[in-house]
Design a protein around this motif. Structure first.
Motif, mmCIF file in Angstrom:
data_model
loop_
_atom_site.group_PDB
_atom_site.id
_atom_site.type_symbol
_atom_site.label_atom_id
_atom_site.label_comp_id
_atom_site.label_asym_id
_atom_site.label_seq_id
_atom_site.Cartn_x
_atom_site.Cartn_y
_atom_site.Cartn_z
ATOM 1 N N ASP A 332 0.818 -1.219 0.000
ATOM 2 C CA ASP A 332 0.000 0.000 0.000
ATOM 3 C C ASP A 332 0.854 1.272 0.000
ATOM 4 N N ALA A 333 2.164 1.156 0.270
ATOM 5 C CA ALA A 333 3.039 2.344 0.238
ATOM 6 C C ALA A 333 2.946 3.039 -1.115
ATOM 7 N N ALA A 334 2.717 2.265 -2.185
ATOM 8 C CA ALA A 334 2.618 2.876 -3.516
ATOM 9 C C ALA A 334 1.395 3.790 -3.601
ATOM 10 N N ILE A 335 0.305 3.384 -2.948
ATOM 11 C CA ILE A 335 -0.913 4.206 -2.973
ATOM 12 C C ILE A 335 -0.718 5.464 -2.121
ATOM 13 N N LEU A 336 -0.101 5.294 -0.953
ATOM 14 C CA LEU A 336 0.178 6.466 -0.114
ATOM 15 C C LEU A 336 1.127 7.410 -0.860
ATOM 16 N N GLY A 337 2.161 6.841 -1.479
ATOM 17 C CA GLY A 337 3.143 7.647 -2.196
ATOM 18 C C GLY A 337 2.524 8.428 -3.345
ATOM 19 N N GLU A 338 1.656 7.755 -4.098
ATOM 20 C CA GLU A 338 0.985 8.433 -5.220
ATOM 21 C C GLU A 338 0.108 9.576 -4.730
ATOM 22 N N ALA A 339 -0.401 9.443 -3.489
ATOM 23 C CA ALA A 339 -1.250 10.488 -2.921
ATOM 24 C C ALA A 339 -0.409 11.582 -2.254
ATOM 25 N N GLY A 340 0.890 11.509 -2.410
ATOM 26 C CA GLY A 340 1.751 12.574 -1.891
ATOM 27 C C GLY A 340 2.243 12.351 -0.477
ATOM 28 N N ILE A 341 2.134 11.129 0.026
ATOM 29 C CA ILE A 341 2.640 10.819 1.365
ATOM 30 C C ILE A 341 3.900 9.960 1.206
ATOM 31 N N PRO A 342 5.097 10.554 1.385
ATOM 32 C CA PRO A 342 6.319 9.765 1.233
ATOM 33 C C PRO A 342 6.341 8.642 2.267
ATOM 34 N N SER A 343 6.626 7.420 1.810
ATOM 35 C CA SER A 343 6.468 6.273 2.704
ATOM 36 C C SER A 343 7.680 5.354 2.652
ATOM 37 N N VAL A 344 7.985 4.762 3.806
ATOM 38 C CA VAL A 344 8.940 3.656 3.838
ATOM 39 C C VAL A 344 8.196 2.419 4.335
ATOM 40 N N VAL A 345 8.745 1.265 4.029
ATOM 41 C CA VAL A 345 8.163 0.009 4.503
ATOM 42 C C VAL A 345 9.140 -0.561 5.524
ATOM 43 N N PHE A 346 8.638 -0.867 6.700
ATOM 44 C CA PHE A 346 9.515 -1.333 7.771
ATOM 45 C C PHE A 346 8.698 -2.209 8.711
ATOM 46 N N GLY A 347 9.141 -3.448 8.869
ATOM 47 C CA GLY A 347 8.393 -4.341 9.752
ATOM 48 C C GLY A 347 9.257 -5.514 10.188
ATOM 49 N N PRO A 348 8.690 -6.332 11.069
ATOM 50 C CA PRO A 348 9.444 -7.396 11.729
ATOM 51 C C PRO A 348 9.825 -8.551 10.808
ATOM 52 N N GLY A 349 10.736 -9.363 11.294
ATOM 53 C CA GLY A 349 11.152 -10.566 10.585
ATOM 54 C C GLY A 349 10.296 -11.756 10.959
ATOM 55 N N GLY A 350 10.429 -12.798 10.186
ATOM 56 C CA GLY A 350 9.668 -14.017 10.408
ATOM 57 C C GLY A 350 9.772 -14.834 9.158
ATOM 58 N N ALA A 351 8.798 -15.688 8.936
ATOM 59 C CA ALA A 351 8.818 -16.499 7.712
ATOM 60 C C ALA A 351 7.431 -17.055 7.436
ATOM 61 N N GLY A 352 7.253 -17.519 6.224
ATOM 62 C CA GLY A 352 6.053 -18.272 5.867
ATOM 63 C C GLY A 352 4.854 -17.444 5.476
ATOM 64 N N LEU A 353 5.086 -16.186 5.075
ATOM 65 C CA LEU A 353 3.900 -15.413 4.701
ATOM 66 C C LEU A 353 3.238 -16.056 3.476
ATOM 67 N N HIS A 354 1.947 -16.144 3.528
ATOM 68 C CA HIS A 354 1.099 -16.771 2.497
ATOM 69 C C HIS A 354 1.315 -18.293 2.415
ATOM 70 N N SER A 355 2.059 -18.899 3.347
ATOM 71 C CA SER A 355 2.229 -20.348 3.283
ATOM 72 C C SER A 355 1.599 -20.993 4.527
ATOM 73 N N ILE A 356 1.785 -22.316 4.686
ATOM 74 C CA ILE A 356 0.998 -22.992 5.732
ATOM 75 C C ILE A 356 1.592 -22.880 7.124
ATOM 76 N N SER A 357 2.850 -22.487 7.239
ATOM 77 C CA SER A 357 3.404 -22.277 8.576
ATOM 78 C C SER A 357 4.019 -20.881 8.616
ATOM 79 N N GLU A 358 3.298 -19.977 9.252
ATOM 80 C CA GLU A 358 3.700 -18.568 9.259
ATOM 81 C C GLU A 358 4.027 -18.131 10.676
ATOM 82 N N TYR A 359 5.140 -17.436 10.836
ATOM 83 C CA TYR A 359 5.441 -16.889 12.167
ATOM 84 C C TYR A 359 6.124 -15.537 12.054
ATOM 85 N N VAL A 360 6.077 -14.796 13.166
ATOM 86 C CA VAL A 360 6.790 -13.530 13.263
ATOM 87 C C VAL A 360 7.694 -13.625 14.490
ATOM 88 N N LEU A 361 8.817 -12.919 14.468
ATOM 89 C CA LEU A 361 9.734 -12.924 15.608
ATOM 90 C C LEU A 361 9.247 -11.905 16.644
#
Ligand SMILES: [Zn+2]
Length: 383
Positions: A332-361
């Motif tokens: 969604d940073a692209a949508i915020l950016g297009e609307a004039g809101i400069p954005s960075v993406v920053f979040g936690p580590g983990g694994a398995g996004l969109h797969s059957i075993s997902e976790y976050v640290l």
């Protein structure tokens, strides 16, 4: 690891919020949104419920500082992908510093960090100046209806999108374009080659050109943030029965785009391939249309540097060495950016996004929260 932010994360995971556009009849964001609204209100924040579509709503909490200043937005999506194949997707198991469950990494971990950071200011009244906006949006995993509605109502001087970056400070990401190609043939009995024209074989010619194009795209000099463009064939359908020449074959493909490429570049490339094939064989019949596209995003350098410096210093105090770069996935940073809101993406580590075993640290969730608190204090102060 006991911490209110981890309790909050576990509560978020325990509430099913599978995107209803991905899985018909899925729960959607309503219940998790109500939970977030209660949490924010409970800590003294002003909360707006922004209806978006089909009874689905964004939750936006606002904290005003004591004096005027700049606005920082923390933005995260509430929806998750589906849970097919998962044993207990909504049971937030905590083990060895990890918190498991659907959405733990994508992105209830980041959302918990952002909500916890906002609650910190709301409950302590310690935002000296400016404004902090916590935006929990719907539908990022499908059509980003939430972010599109959000930017029509909320403005900010900068934003952090808390998608999982493994603690990397991402200054942009690739875009994508979906293109549908149809080859036409002539149906005929399988024993009559003089009458039949094989639409699937014709698609084979398209596919071999696409494969060559993909290799060429990936061999171009990489963009420093986005890397190289690429494409892949996603879904193909054609043919009626074994003894019949197929009169039609439909291919849907995805083209990943980088900064500077026009929004129709994939469609234009496919049109060019069809034109070449038509020149080589005048019977060849095919057409293409663009289904959807989202632009790549590049954080403006001044805003990117300012946000990076503060986040990097904050996480360094927790012993995390900051890295910067781009993410391969769209956000969604692209949508915020297009609307004039400069954005960075920053979040936690983990694994398995969109797969059957997902976790976050769990530790990363807390480090993100602390970094966002420092960022809001610094950024919102009047400059
Ligand atoms: Zn996500």
């Amino acid at each position: 690891m006991a911490d209110p932010a981890i309790d909050l994360l576990r509560d978020l995971i325990a509430i099913d919020s599978v995107n209803p556009s991905l899985a018909p009849g899925a729960a959607g964001e309503t219940e998790v949104g109500e939970y977030i609204a209660r949490e924010l209100r409970g800590s003294g924040m002003d909360v707006e419920i922004q209806p978006v579509a089909d009874g689905r709503a964004n939750i936006v909490g606002v904290i005003e500082g004591a004096r005027q200043g700049r606005t920082l937005m923390l933005c995260g999506h509430m929806d998750t992908v589906g849970v097919t194949g998962m044993q207990s997707p909504f049971d937030p198991v905590q083990k060895d510093g990890r918190v498991y469950g659907r959405g733990s990494q994508d992105m209830k971990g980041g959302l918990a960090s952002m909500i916890a950071a906002a609650k910190h200011f709301a409950s302590t009244g310690s935002l000296r100046s400016g404004r902090l906006v916590l935006a929990a949006v719907i539908d990022e995993e499908y059509g980003s209806l939430g972010a599109e509605a959000l930017v029509t109502k909320c403005k900010a001087d900068a934003a952090v999108v808390g998608e999982p970056t493994d603690m990397k400070i991402a200054l942009g990401h690739k875009g994508f374009e979906w293109v549908e190609v149809t080859t036409e043939g002539i149906a005929a009995h399988g024993s009559r080659p003089a009458d039949g024209r094989d639409a699937i074989m014709r698609m084979g010619r398209v596919l071999s050109r696409l494969e060559k194009l993909d290799r060429e795209l990936q061999s171009r000099p990489p963009h420093p943030i986005h890397g190289t463009a690429s494409l892949h064939a996603s879904i193909i359908d054609g043919g009626r029965e074994l003894s019949t020449y197929p009169d039609r074959c439909v291919l849907q493909l995805e083209r990943r785009t980088i900064h500077g490429e026009p929004s129709h570049c994939g469609h234009a490339e496919v049109e060019k391939i069809i034109k070449q094939l038509g020149e080589e064989d005048h019977e060849f019949a095919a057409s293409a249309r663009q289904m959807f596209s989202r632009p790549a995003y590049l954080t403006p350098s001044n805003a990117g540097a300012e946000l990076t410096n503060v986040i990097a210093a904050a996480i360094a105090r927790k012993g995390v060495q900051a890295t910067t770069g781009g993410m391969s996935f769209w956000t969604d940073a692209a949508i915020l950016g297009e609307a004039g809101i400069p954005s960075v993406v920053f979040g936690p580590g983990g694994a398995g996004l969109h797969s059957i075993s997902e976790y976050v640290l769990a530790e990363d969730v807390l480090t993100c929260r602390d970094a966002l608190i420092e960022l809001a204090s610094e950024f919102c102060s009047d400059k």
